[in-house]
Structures are given as C-alpha cells and as structure tokens.
Design a protein around this motif. Structure first.
Motif, PDB file in Angstrom:
ATOM      1  N   ILE A   5       0.991  -1.212  -0.141  1.00 27.06           N
ATOM      2  CA  ILE A   5       0.001  -0.031  -0.049  1.00 27.06           C
ATOM      3  C   ILE A   5       0.907   1.218   0.052  1.00 27.06           C
ATOM      4  CG2 ILE A   5      -1.755   1.237   1.094  1.00 27.06           C
ATOM      5  CD1 ILE A   5      -2.874  -1.256   0.880  1.00 27.06           C
ATOM      6  N   LEU A   6       0.507   2.200  -0.842  1.00 26.47           N
ATOM      7  CA  LEU A   6       1.332   3.523  -0.905  1.00 26.47           C
ATOM      8  C   LEU A   6       0.651   4.303  -0.071  1.00 26.47           C
ATOM      9  CD1 LEU A   6       2.342   4.139  -4.738  1.00 26.47           C
ATOM     10  CD2 LEU A   6       3.552   2.955  -2.958  1.00 26.47           C
ATOM     11  N   VAL A   7       1.375   5.226   0.609  1.00 27.92           N
ATOM     12  CA  VAL A   7       0.760   6.467   1.351  1.00 27.92           C
ATOM     13  C   VAL A   7       1.437   7.621   1.307  1.00 27.92           C
ATOM     14  CG1 VAL A   7       0.204   7.082   3.973  1.00 27.92           C
ATOM     15  CG2 VAL A   7       0.060   5.036   3.385  1.00 27.92           C
ATOM     16  N   LEU A   8       0.640   8.446   0.833  1.00 26.83           N
ATOM     17  CA  LEU A   8       1.282  10.068   0.423  1.00 26.83           C
ATOM     18  C   LEU A   8       1.186  10.763   1.822  1.00 26.83           C
ATOM     19  CD1 LEU A   8       2.311  11.798  -1.597  1.00 26.83           C
ATOM     20  CD2 LEU A   8       0.070  12.761  -2.060  1.00 26.83           C
ATOM     21  N   GLY A   9       2.442  11.106   2.147  1.00 28.48           N
ATOM     22  CA  GLY A   9       2.568  12.053   3.365  1.00 28.48           C
ATOM     23  C   GLY A   9       2.440  13.433   2.916  1.00 28.48           C
ATOM     24  N   ASN A  18      -0.255  15.366  11.042  1.00 28.84           N
ATOM     25  CA  ASN A  18      -0.769  14.148  11.821  1.00 28.84           C
ATOM     26  C   ASN A  18      -1.666  13.119  11.135  1.00 28.84           C
ATOM     27  OD1 ASN A  18      -0.148  13.146  14.224  1.00 28.84           O
ATOM     28  ND2 ASN A  18      -2.247  13.367  14.969  1.00 28.84           N
ATOM     29  N   VAL A  19      -2.268  13.530   9.906  1.00 31.50           N
ATOM     30  CA  VAL A  19      -3.113  12.624   9.476  1.00 31.50           C
ATOM     31  C   VAL A  19      -2.247  11.856   8.622  1.00 31.50           C
ATOM     32  CG1 VAL A  19      -3.511  14.082   7.532  1.00 31.50           C
ATOM     33  CG2 VAL A  19      -5.274  12.556   7.974  1.00 31.50           C
ATOM     34  N   SER A  20      -0.850  11.956   8.234  1.00 34.89           N
ATOM     35  CA  SER A  20      -0.059  11.281   7.312  1.00 34.89           C
ATOM     36  C   SER A  20       0.072  10.085   8.301  1.00 34.89           C
ATOM     37  CB  SER A  20       1.148  12.030   7.192  1.00 34.89           C
ATOM     38  OG  SER A  20       0.926  13.262   6.384  1.00 34.89           O
ATOM     39  N   PHE A  21       0.352  10.194   9.587  1.00 33.88           N
ATOM     40  CA  PHE A  21       0.622   8.942  10.394  1.00 33.88           C
ATOM     41  C   PHE A  21      -0.569   8.337  10.529  1.00 33.88           C
ATOM     42  CE2 PHE A  21       3.416  12.522  12.390  1.00 33.88           C
ATOM     43  CZ  PHE A  21       4.500  12.415  11.447  1.00 33.88           C
ATOM     44  N   GLU A  22      -1.906   8.898  10.678  1.00 33.02           N
ATOM     45  CA  GLU A  22      -3.231   8.118  10.678  1.00 33.02           C
ATOM     46  C   GLU A  22      -3.110   7.155   9.528  1.00 33.02           C
ATOM     47  OE1 GLU A  22      -5.166  11.635  13.628  1.00 33.02           O
ATOM     48  OE2 GLU A  22      -5.674  11.322  11.373  1.00 33.02           O
ATOM     49  N   ALA A  23      -2.887   7.717   8.424  1.00 34.61           N
ATOM     50  CA  ALA A  23      -2.831   7.130   6.919  1.00 34.61           C
ATOM     51  C   ALA A  23      -2.110   5.965   7.155  1.00 34.61           C
ATOM     52  CB  ALA A  23      -2.536   8.058   5.990  1.00 34.61           C
ATOM     53  N   ILE A  24      -1.037   5.945   7.820  1.00 38.47           N
ATOM     54  CA  ILE A  24      -0.023   4.769   7.854  1.00 38.47           C
ATOM     55  C   ILE A  24      -0.897   3.468   8.816  1.00 38.47           C
ATOM     56  CG2 ILE A  24       1.974   3.993   8.761  1.00 38.47           C
ATOM     57  CD1 ILE A  24       3.457   6.628   8.158  1.00 38.47           C
ATOM     58  N   THR A  25      -1.543   3.938   9.655  1.00 33.70           N
ATOM     59  CA  THR A  25      -2.124   2.943  10.419  1.00 33.70           C
ATOM     60  C   THR A  25      -3.405   2.471   9.450  1.00 33.70           C
ATOM     61  OG1 THR A  25      -1.993   4.421  12.594  1.00 33.70           O
ATOM     62  CG2 THR A  25      -3.740   2.491  12.448  1.00 33.70           C
ATOM     63  N   GLU A  35       3.335  -4.705   2.798  1.00 32.59           N
ATOM     64  CA  GLU A  35       4.082  -3.680   2.836  1.00 32.59           C
ATOM     65  C   GLU A  35       3.585  -2.224   2.884  1.00 32.59           C
ATOM     66  OE1 GLU A  35       6.902  -3.325  -0.264  1.00 32.59           O
ATOM     67  OE2 GLU A  35       8.515  -2.658   1.181  1.00 32.59           O
ATOM     68  N   VAL A  36       4.021  -1.291   3.830  1.00 29.51           N
ATOM     69  CA  VAL A  36       3.408   0.108   3.507  1.00 29.51           C
ATOM     70  C   VAL A  36       4.360   0.890   3.167  1.00 29.51           C
ATOM     71  CG1 VAL A  36       2.465   1.927   5.161  1.00 29.51           C
ATOM     72  CG2 VAL A  36       1.615  -0.425   5.624  1.00 29.51           C
ATOM     73  N   VAL A  37       4.458   1.715   2.017  1.00 23.27           N
ATOM     74  CA  VAL A  37       5.343   2.571   1.413  1.00 23.27           C
ATOM     75  C   VAL A  37       4.951   3.727   1.592  1.00 23.27           C
ATOM     76  CG1 VAL A  37       6.676   2.860  -0.422  1.00 23.27           C
ATOM     77  CG2 VAL A  37       5.845   0.528  -0.220  1.00 23.27           C
ATOM     78  N   GLY A  38       5.888   4.598   2.341  1.00 23.57           N
ATOM     79  CA  GLY A  38       5.451   5.925   2.238  1.00 23.57           C
ATOM     80  C   GLY A  38       5.985   6.734   0.910  1.00 23.57           C
ATOM     81  N   VAL A  39       5.279   7.817   0.437  1.00 25.39           N
ATOM     82  CA  VAL A  39       5.740   8.539  -0.634  1.00 25.39           C
ATOM     83  C   VAL A  39       5.919  10.087  -0.028  1.00 25.39           C
ATOM     84  CG1 VAL A  39       5.189   9.077  -3.026  1.00 25.39           C
ATOM     85  CG2 VAL A  39       4.672   6.870  -2.179  1.00 25.39           C
ATOM     86  N   LEU A  40       6.946  10.683  -0.342  1.00 26.94           N
ATOM     87  CA  LEU A  40       6.996  12.026  -0.034  1.00 26.94           C
ATOM     88  C   LEU A  40       7.372  13.097  -1.298  1.00 26.94           C
ATOM     89  CD1 LEU A  40       8.824  11.624   3.346  1.00 26.94           C
ATOM     90  CD2 LEU A  40       6.438  12.861   3.003  1.00 26.94           C
ATOM     91  N   PHE A  41       6.625  14.040  -1.458  1.00 23.59           N
ATOM     92  CA  PHE A  41       6.989  15.028  -2.336  1.00 23.59           C
ATOM     93  C   PHE A  41       7.536  16.303  -2.016  1.00 23.59           C
ATOM     94  CE2 PHE A  41       3.338  12.941  -5.342  1.00 23.59           C
ATOM     95  CZ  PHE A  41       4.246  11.889  -5.846  1.00 23.59           C
ATOM     96  N   GLY A  42       8.267  16.917  -2.588  1.00 21.03           N
ATOM     97  CA  GLY A  42       8.654  18.364  -2.209  1.00 21.03           C
ATOM     98  C   GLY A  42      10.269  18.251  -1.989  1.00 21.03           C
ATOM     99  N   PRO A  89       1.358  -0.998  -6.728  1.00 18.04           N
ATOM    100  CA  PRO A  89       0.848  -1.323  -5.402  1.00 18.04           C
ATOM    101  C   PRO A  89      -0.517  -2.129  -5.580  1.00 18.04           C
ATOM    102  CG  PRO A  89       0.411   0.889  -5.817  1.00 18.04           C
ATOM    103  CD  PRO A  89       1.163   0.311  -7.035  1.00 18.04           C
ATOM    104  N   GLU A  90      -0.841  -2.510  -4.371  1.00 21.58           N
ATOM    105  CA  GLU A  90      -2.345  -3.131  -4.358  1.00 21.58           C
ATOM    106  C   GLU A  90      -3.226  -2.086  -3.788  1.00 21.58           C
ATOM    107  OE1 GLU A  90       0.060  -5.528  -3.095  1.00 21.58           O
ATOM    108  OE2 GLU A  90       0.137  -6.367  -5.220  1.00 21.58           O
ATOM    109  N   GLY A  91      -2.625  -0.998  -3.242  1.00 21.02           N
ATOM    110  CA  GLY A  91      -3.647  -0.032  -2.408  1.00 21.02           C
ATOM    111  C   GLY A  91      -2.780   1.267  -2.447  1.00 21.02           C
ATOM    112  N   ILE A  92      -3.881   2.433  -2.186  1.00 19.54           N
ATOM    113  CA  ILE A  92      -3.254   3.742  -1.968  1.00 19.54           C
ATOM    114  C   ILE A  92      -4.125   4.448  -0.790  1.00 19.54           C
ATOM    115  CG2 ILE A  92      -3.359   6.164  -2.959  1.00 19.54           C
ATOM    116  CD1 ILE A  92      -3.096   4.592  -5.684  1.00 19.54           C
ATOM    117  N   VAL A  93      -3.677   5.050   0.074  1.00 19.93           N
ATOM    118  CA  VAL A  93      -4.166   5.882   1.099  1.00 19.93           C
ATOM    119  C   VAL A  93      -3.863   7.089   0.997  1.00 19.93           C
ATOM    120  CG1 VAL A  93      -4.693   6.209   3.471  1.00 19.93           C
ATOM    121  CG2 VAL A  93      -4.413   3.713   2.727  1.00 19.93           C
ATOM    122  N   LEU A  94      -4.603   8.067   0.746  1.00 19.15           N
ATOM    123  CA  LEU A  94      -4.326   9.627   1.116  1.00 19.15           C
ATOM    124  C   LEU A  94      -5.123  10.072   2.191  1.00 19.15           C
ATOM    125  CD1 LEU A  94      -4.771  10.650  -2.764  1.00 19.15           C
ATOM    126  CD2 LEU A  94      -2.780   9.847  -1.585  1.00 19.15           C
ATOM    127  N   ALA A  95      -4.927  11.260   2.729  1.00 17.34           N
ATOM    128  CA  ALA A  95      -5.508  12.056   3.647  1.00 17.34           C
ATOM    129  C   ALA A  95      -6.857  12.699   3.211  1.00 17.34           C
ATOM    130  CB  ALA A  95      -4.812  13.174   4.334  1.00 17.34           C
TER     131      ALA A  95
END
Ligand code: FAD
Length: 321
Positions: A5-9, A18-25, A35-42, A89-95
C-alpha cells in the motif's frame, strides 16, 4: 492476501501533518500484513521520511522537486502516477484533506479504479477489511469492502489513531526520478492571510462562533478562550456569510469536516448543514440563548445563556487550571 500500500505523506509548514501518520495506520490495516510504502513529494524530505518510518511505514520513496514543494493537482497527479507505475501497489491511502480530496478522484479516474473516500474507521478480522464512512451528512454510516482491484482510500483526519512512534524503527529511503511535463500551474509564493494558529482540520479543541456573535469583533472573546485552551477557532456559514470571519473557518457540509475531542459551539443554531461538519466531535458543548436551538439535540453539555457573558467566564476559569 498481503498487499503493498502506498501512503502519500502531507507536508504543511515544513511538518508532516498528523493525518499522514493516521494514514499509515489505515494502510497497515488494509495491507493485511503486507508492505506500507510512504511517498513524499517536495524538498528537504529526509526528516519526514524518518518520521513516517517511526510511525510504521516500512520504506519510503522520495521525489525531491521544487515544483512539488506546494500542492498542485497537475504536478502531484503526474508524480504520483509515475510512482504508482514504478511500484505497482495493490492499494493507496491519502488524507481526506483539501489536497487529498482534490487528488484522489483524479488519480482514481486516471487509474480507472474505484475510491472509498472519507473513511473514519476500518474493521479487521473479515475476509476483506471493512471500511466505514459517513453518508447523508453524517446521519448514517455505510460499510464498504473491496473484493478485487485497487484498495484506494482517503481517510478523515482525527478518526483513525496513529501508532505510537517507535524511534528504533528503520527502513529504506530511496530517492526516485520522475518527469513533470507541461505543468499548467506552478506556485511561486504562498502569502498567508493569518499567521500561526491551530490547524482547524486537526485541532483537538475548537471554539466555533455563529451568527450569534453579531460582528467580527464578537469573535474576540472566542479567540481569547481558544488561546487559553490551545484551540482553533471555527465558524458556521451564517457567521461567514455575515462577514464576521473568513470562509476558511467555515465548518459544515460545504466547509471543513472536523472531529476534535471538544467542540464548543457559541451562538450557532445547529442547522443540519453545520452538524454535518462537527457532529462526530467527541464532546460537544453548546452555548445558545435559545433553549429550543437544535444544537442542544447533539450537545453533550448545553449552556442556555448569552455567549458574551458565558465565554469570558469560561476563559477566566480555564486560566486558573
Ligand atoms: P443562525 O441559524 O442565525 O443561529 C444563530 C444562533 O445564535 C441562534 O440559535 C441564536 O439563538 C443564537 N444567539 C444569538 N445571540 C446569541 C447570544 N448573544 N448568545 C448565545 N446565543 C445567541 N452552514 C454551516 O454552518 N456550514 C455549512 O457548511 C453550511 N453549508 C450549507 C450548504 C447548503 C447547501 C445550504 C442551503 C446551507 C448551508 N449552511 C451551512 C447554512 C445553514 O443552513 C445555516 O443557515 C447556518 O448554519 C446558520 O448559521 P448560524 O447557526 O450561525 O446562524
């Protein structure tokens, strides 16, 4: 089945929201041991990458680009789609924030997939996790499962608890290259209207005013109470329409949706459109001079009286604690 699962911070004012950490949960629950894979842009992302790992991400992908330092639909969707293609990935979680609400449907359309938006809870222990989201302006909740295809979620801030951060956790951090083509929007500068203050969407305590505050100056006692409580100030649309405050403070169906631990509603009647944005607050205190005001139907504690007398009294009492 274990999923990647990809999670965009989400970064705001140089901090991960804080919602980025909630998205990880949420991603961990949806990943089913995967596997939880964090993605960061910037820019300057290393510290944020470590933070995401400490809150449960297994590894992090960084895209360091000046054009991604501020959210734009165009750049973020181009960048995220390329990360998606590389990772499959098989999944994506955004805030479920203003940028997440903008980005997620666009990505879903580009990926030709469904999206379960505004998830407030996840039930595990079923064959597939069950995602719970409010409907009819929060009057009811629906449960959704995704049996096949991409598990694509946005999660409402302040509902799914972040894990305790574990400073001993480690994980790979990889910088990746992407191409940004024909960007139609580039943000050169951000000029903020108000400096400081607590972020309304993630605030634990909100002091909100309605048309009952009667003027822009009428918000001053509410701001004083908010200062003492470390709270954010919010408003009803009635107060915004009357130009007592900025629309950025509006809470409700067409404003922000908030879930603080404590919501103090002063001079707000409690129209259904306002309740849609705050009725999930853990404790609601209503101050209204009309004992029949509908806000009292959802309030845990009600004070019938004049907010200009009650709020300063509350402020003085809270100062003593
Ligand atoms: P009012 O309904 O006028 O209530 C003011 C209250 O203040 C009254 O209950 C009164 O008794 C009390 N009061 C007055 N003086 C005092 C005093 N001195 N001390 C204590 N109490 C006092 N509204 C939202 O808030 N958010 C939304 O997102 C939203 N979206 C909408 C979308 C649509 C499509 C529509 C049609 C409406 C929407 N509305 C929204 C508007 C909503 O219907 C109400 O009109 C609005 O919430 C009313 O705001 P209010 O409670 O501040 O004002």
């Amino acid at each position: 089945m274990a999923k990647k699962i990809l999670v965009l911070g989400e970064i705001k004012d140089n901090s991960l929201r804080n919602v980025s950490f909630e998205a990880i949960t949420a991603a961990k629950k949806a990943a089913d041991g995967g596997e939880v894979v964090g993605v960061l842009f910037g820019e300057n992302l290393d510290e944020h990458a470590q933070n995401m790992i400490q809150y449960g991400a297994d590894r992090i992908l960084l895209v360091e680009r000046e054009e991604l330092a501020q959210y734009t639909t165009d750049a973020y969707s181009q960048a995220f789609l390329q990360v998606y293609e590389q990772e499959k990935p098989e999944g994506i979680v955004l805030a479920h924030t203003s940028s997440g609400k903008d980005l997620a449907p666009r990505l879903a359309a580009k990926l030709n997939t469904g999206l379960v938006s505004d998830v407030v809870a996840i039930e595990e222990g079923h064959e597939n996790p069950v995602f719970i989201r409010p409907i009819y302006s929060g009057k009811a909740f629906e449960k959704k499962t995704i049996k096949d295809g991409l598990v694509f979620l946005t999660i409402r801030p302040n509902n799914i608890a972040a894990l305790e951060n574990d400073l001993s956790r480690t994980g790979d951090v990889t910088a990746i290259d992407i191409e940004l083509k024909d960007l139609r929007t580039i943000i050169k500068e951000v000029v903020k209207k108000t400096a400081g203050g607590v972020d309304l969407a993630e605030a634990n305590i909100i002091v909100a005013g309605g048309r009952g505050v009667k003027s822009a100056e009428g918000f001053t006692p509410l701001e004083e109470l908010a200062d003492v409580l470390g709270a954010a100030v919010g408003a009803s649309r009635g107060a915004c329409d009357a130009e007592y405050c900025e629309y950025s403070l509006q809470i409700g169906q067409t404003g922000k949706v908030v879930t603080p631990d404590l919501y103090i509603a002063a001079g707000i009647s409690g129209a259904i459109q306002h309740l849609a944005g705050m009725s999930n607050a853990k404790v609601i205190v209503a101050i209204n001079k009309d004992p029949e005001a509908p806000i009292f139907d959802v309030a845990d504690y009600g004070i019938v009286g004049d907010l200009f007398e009650i709020i300063p009294m509350l402020t003085e009492e809270c100062k003593k604690v």
